[in-house]
Design a protein around this motif. Sequence first.
Motif, PDB file in Angstrom:
ATOM      1  N   SER A   1      -7.873  14.518  -4.727  1.00  0.00           N
ATOM      2  CA  SER A   1      -7.358  14.328  -3.368  1.00  0.00           C
ATOM      3  C   SER A   1      -6.043  13.573  -3.353  1.00  0.00           C
ATOM      4  O   SER A   1      -5.213  13.774  -2.478  1.00  0.00           O
ATOM      5  N   SER A   2      -5.835  12.695  -4.332  1.00  0.00           N
ATOM      6  CA  SER A   2      -4.564  11.961  -4.372  1.00  0.00           C
ATOM      7  C   SER A   2      -3.402  12.897  -4.628  1.00  0.00           C
ATOM      8  O   SER A   2      -2.336  12.778  -4.030  1.00  0.00           O
ATOM      9  N   GLY A   3      -3.620  13.889  -5.528  1.00  0.00           N
ATOM     10  CA  GLY A   3      -2.572  14.874  -5.779  1.00  0.00           C
ATOM     11  C   GLY A   3      -2.318  15.726  -4.566  1.00  0.00           C
ATOM     12  O   GLY A   3      -1.175  16.031  -4.205  1.00  0.00           O
ATOM     13  N   GLY A   4      -3.400  16.108  -3.868  1.00  0.00           N
ATOM     14  CA  GLY A   4      -3.239  16.915  -2.662  1.00  0.00           C
ATOM     15  C   GLY A   4      -2.553  16.145  -1.564  1.00  0.00           C
ATOM     16  O   GLY A   4      -1.759  16.685  -0.793  1.00  0.00           O
ATOM     17  N   ALA A   5      -2.889  14.823  -1.476  1.00  0.00           N
ATOM     18  CA  ALA A   5      -2.264  14.004  -0.446  1.00  0.00           C
ATOM     19  C   ALA A   5      -0.772  13.886  -0.681  1.00  0.00           C
ATOM     20  O   ALA A   5       0.025  13.892   0.250  1.00  0.00           O
ATOM     21  N   SER A   6      -0.372  13.796  -1.969  1.00  0.00           N
ATOM     22  CA  SER A   6       1.056  13.709  -2.276  1.00  0.00           C
ATOM     23  C   SER A   6       1.774  14.982  -1.868  1.00  0.00           C
ATOM     24  O   SER A   6       2.864  14.946  -1.290  1.00  0.00           O
ATOM     25  N   ALA A   7       1.151  16.127  -2.172  1.00  0.00           N
ATOM     26  CA  ALA A   7       1.766  17.401  -1.791  1.00  0.00           C
ATOM     27  C   ALA A   7       1.837  17.532  -0.279  1.00  0.00           C
ATOM     28  O   ALA A   7       2.839  18.010   0.275  1.00  0.00           O
ATOM     29  N   GLN A   8       0.749  17.093   0.412  1.00  0.00           N
ATOM     30  CA  GLN A   8       0.752  17.185   1.864  1.00  0.00           C
ATOM     31  C   GLN A   8       1.814  16.289   2.465  1.00  0.00           C
ATOM     32  O   GLN A   8       2.492  16.638   3.424  1.00  0.00           O
ATOM     33  N   ALA A   9       1.986  15.087   1.889  1.00  0.00           N
ATOM     34  CA  ALA A   9       3.012  14.181   2.381  1.00  0.00           C
ATOM     35  C   ALA A   9       4.397  14.770   2.193  1.00  0.00           C
ATOM     36  O   ALA A   9       5.266  14.654   3.055  1.00  0.00           O
ATOM     37  N   SER A  10       4.611  15.457   1.058  1.00  0.00           N
ATOM     38  CA  SER A  10       5.906  16.093   0.813  1.00  0.00           C
ATOM     39  C   SER A  10       6.169  17.205   1.814  1.00  0.00           C
ATOM     40  O   SER A  10       7.275  17.326   2.340  1.00  0.00           O
ATOM     41  N   ASP A  11       5.117  18.028   2.094  1.00  0.00           N
ATOM     42  CA  ASP A  11       5.274  19.101   3.069  1.00  0.00           C
ATOM     43  C   ASP A  11       5.559  18.538   4.450  1.00  0.00           C
ATOM     44  O   ASP A  11       6.384  19.068   5.206  1.00  0.00           O
ATOM     45  N   THR A  12       4.864  17.453   4.819  1.00  0.00           N
ATOM     46  CA  THR A  12       5.072  16.860   6.133  1.00  0.00           C
ATOM     47  C   THR A  12       6.481  16.320   6.266  1.00  0.00           C
ATOM     48  O   THR A  12       7.132  16.465   7.300  1.00  0.00           O
ATOM     49  N   GLN A  13       6.971  15.702   5.190  1.00  0.00           N
ATOM     50  CA  GLN A  13       8.329  15.178   5.211  1.00  0.00           C
ATOM     51  C   GLN A  13       9.345  16.294   5.362  1.00  0.00           C
ATOM     52  O   GLN A  13      10.295  16.182   6.132  1.00  0.00           O
ATOM     53  N   ALA A  14       9.151  17.396   4.617  1.00  0.00           N
ATOM     54  CA  ALA A  14      10.056  18.531   4.731  1.00  0.00           C
ATOM     55  C   ALA A  14      10.000  19.123   6.127  1.00  0.00           C
ATOM     56  O   ALA A  14      11.019  19.490   6.706  1.00  0.00           O
ATOM     57  N   SER A  15       8.804  19.226   6.685  1.00  0.00           N
ATOM     58  CA  SER A  15       8.656  19.762   8.026  1.00  0.00           C
ATOM     59  C   SER A  15       9.337  18.859   9.045  1.00  0.00           C
ATOM     60  O   SER A  15       9.962  19.333   9.986  1.00  0.00           O
ATOM     61  N   ALA A  16       9.219  17.547   8.867  1.00  0.00           N
ATOM     62  CA  ALA A  16       9.869  16.610   9.773  1.00  0.00           C
ATOM     63  C   ALA A  16      11.390  16.754   9.705  1.00  0.00           C
ATOM     64  O   ALA A  16      12.087  16.652  10.727  1.00  0.00           O
ATOM     65  N   GLN A  17      11.902  16.991   8.517  1.00  0.00           N
ATOM     66  CA  GLN A  17      13.347  17.196   8.385  1.00  0.00           C
ATOM     67  C   GLN A  17      13.779  18.473   9.082  1.00  0.00           C
ATOM     68  O   GLN A  17      14.821  18.511   9.741  1.00  0.00           O
ATOM     69  N   ASP A  18      12.982  19.539   8.942  1.00  0.00           N
ATOM     70  CA  ASP A  18      13.300  20.790   9.622  1.00  0.00           C
ATOM     71  C   ASP A  18      13.269  20.611  11.132  1.00  0.00           C
ATOM     72  O   ASP A  18      14.126  21.137  11.861  1.00  0.00           O
ATOM     73  N   ILE A  19      12.269  19.889  11.626  1.00  0.00           N
ATOM     74  CA  ILE A  19      12.154  19.662  13.065  1.00  0.00           C
ATOM     75  C   ILE A  19      13.359  18.884  13.584  1.00  0.00           C
ATOM     76  O   ILE A  19      13.928  19.212  14.632  1.00  0.00           O
ATOM     77  N   ALA A  20      13.751  17.853  12.849  1.00  0.00           N
ATOM     78  CA  ALA A  20      14.900  17.048  13.278  1.00  0.00           C
ATOM     79  C   ALA A  20      16.182  17.876  13.303  1.00  0.00           C
ATOM     80  O   ALA A  20      16.971  17.802  14.257  1.00  0.00           O
ATOM     81  N   LYS A  21      16.399  18.677  12.256  1.00  0.00           N
ATOM     82  CA  LYS A  21      17.588  19.522  12.219  1.00  0.00           C
ATOM     83  C   LYS A  21      17.522  20.606  13.290  1.00  0.00           C
ATOM     84  O   LYS A  21      18.533  20.930  13.921  1.00  0.00           O
ATOM     85  N   GLY A  22      16.328  21.147  13.488  1.00  0.00           N
ATOM     86  CA  GLY A  22      16.169  22.164  14.521  1.00  0.00           C
ATOM     87  C   GLY A  22      16.432  21.624  15.909  1.00  0.00           C
ATOM     88  O   GLY A  22      17.036  22.310  16.749  1.00  0.00           O
ATOM     89  N   LYS A  23      16.007  20.413  16.162  1.00  0.00           N
ATOM     90  CA  LYS A  23      16.277  19.797  17.463  1.00  0.00           C
ATOM     91  C   LYS A  23      17.769  19.591  17.666  1.00  0.00           C
ATOM     92  O   LYS A  23      18.298  19.792  18.772  1.00  0.00           O
ATOM     93  N   GLU A  24      18.458  19.200  16.590  1.00  0.00           N
ATOM     94  CA  GLU A  24      19.909  19.016  16.674  1.00  0.00           C
ATOM     95  C   GLU A  24      20.605  20.339  17.007  1.00  0.00           C
ATOM     96  O   GLU A  24      21.494  20.380  17.878  1.00  0.00           O
ATOM     97  N   LEU A  25      20.211  21.422  16.340  1.00  0.00           N
ATOM     98  CA  LEU A  25      20.797  22.733  16.628  1.00  0.00           C
ATOM     99  C   LEU A  25      20.450  23.189  18.035  1.00  0.00           C
ATOM    100  O   LEU A  25      21.292  23.786  18.733  1.00  0.00           O
ATOM    101  N   PHE A  26      19.228  22.929  18.450  1.00  0.00           N
ATOM    102  CA  PHE A  26      18.807  23.308  19.803  1.00  0.00           C
ATOM    103  C   PHE A  26      19.646  22.597  20.856  1.00  0.00           C
ATOM    104  O   PHE A  26      20.094  23.210  21.830  1.00  0.00           O
ATOM    105  N   ASN A  27      19.876  21.309  20.677  1.00  0.00           N
ATOM    106  CA  ASN A  27      20.665  20.548  21.643  1.00  0.00           C
ATOM    107  C   ASN A  27      22.102  21.049  21.713  1.00  0.00           C
ATOM    108  O   ASN A  27      22.733  21.001  22.777  1.00  0.00           O
TER     109      ASN A  27
END
Length: 270
Positions: free
Chosen positions: A33-59
């Motif tokens: 689970s620790s390995g999975g949690a690390s991968a999930q945290a990485s995916d969440t971070q990447a998704s958060a970056q996409d959301i932030a950039k997407g919001k900037e483009l949307f604005n």
Amino acid sequence: MKWFTAWRRRPWAGYAVVLAALAIIAVAYAGVSSGGASAQASDTQASAQDIAKGKELFNQTCSSCHGANAQGTRTAPSLIGVGAASVDFQVGTGRMPAMNPGAQIPRKKPVFNEEQTRQIAAYIASLGGGPAIPSNDQVDPKTGDAALGGKLFRANCAQCHNFAGSGGALTGGKYAPPLNKATPTQIYEAMVTGPQAMPVFNDTTITPAQKRAIIAYVTQTRSEVNPGGSGLGRIGPVAEGLAGWLVGIGLMVVAAAWLTARKPKKKHND
């Protein structure tokens, strides 16, 4: 081994074995689970970056019509709940952003690249609701039943898009666009989001396997030859009838005029 046999016969030996087994399972699970949690945290971070950039483009390009929070305005609908698939279709086909909205927004060269489109879609999806962008397996025409797709297409789509996907006119200045440039992903997204005048075909109406079959039929139709000669754009009986009148009957009229224009030669009496 006598000591082991003696230990095993003690009343608390069974409980000790169970506790040891539970401890081993817990340690193994913690490692996985620790390995999975690390991968999930990485995916969440990447998704958060996409959301932030997407919001900037949307604005920068979309908020003037759809509102600062995508809540919609008098000139454009709300995007809350439309999902990533709708954004990926509209932006990926160049229909959005629209400079001059009208009865029908045509397909054109996209303003954003694939990464930017994905980022805007991620931001709109973060607002909640709506279908997601389909995976490659969901839209792979090689795994679809083209024969079944043809039946489903003729029953649900041909009334607007023509039996070969060549498009057709609708009321109120709208039209069903041709499908010759639509990718498998865009065809799937159109079915689940219902852009413009198109109805929504959810998974209850047309299952994912049936959607894949329709995609297989549409993509296969593009490469089919026209055994009867020229396809005339595959528009249907209107184009064929017009060609028959202009070419067929036109040649007959020309032939009749030529025959009647010939004057018989006068016979000379000897």
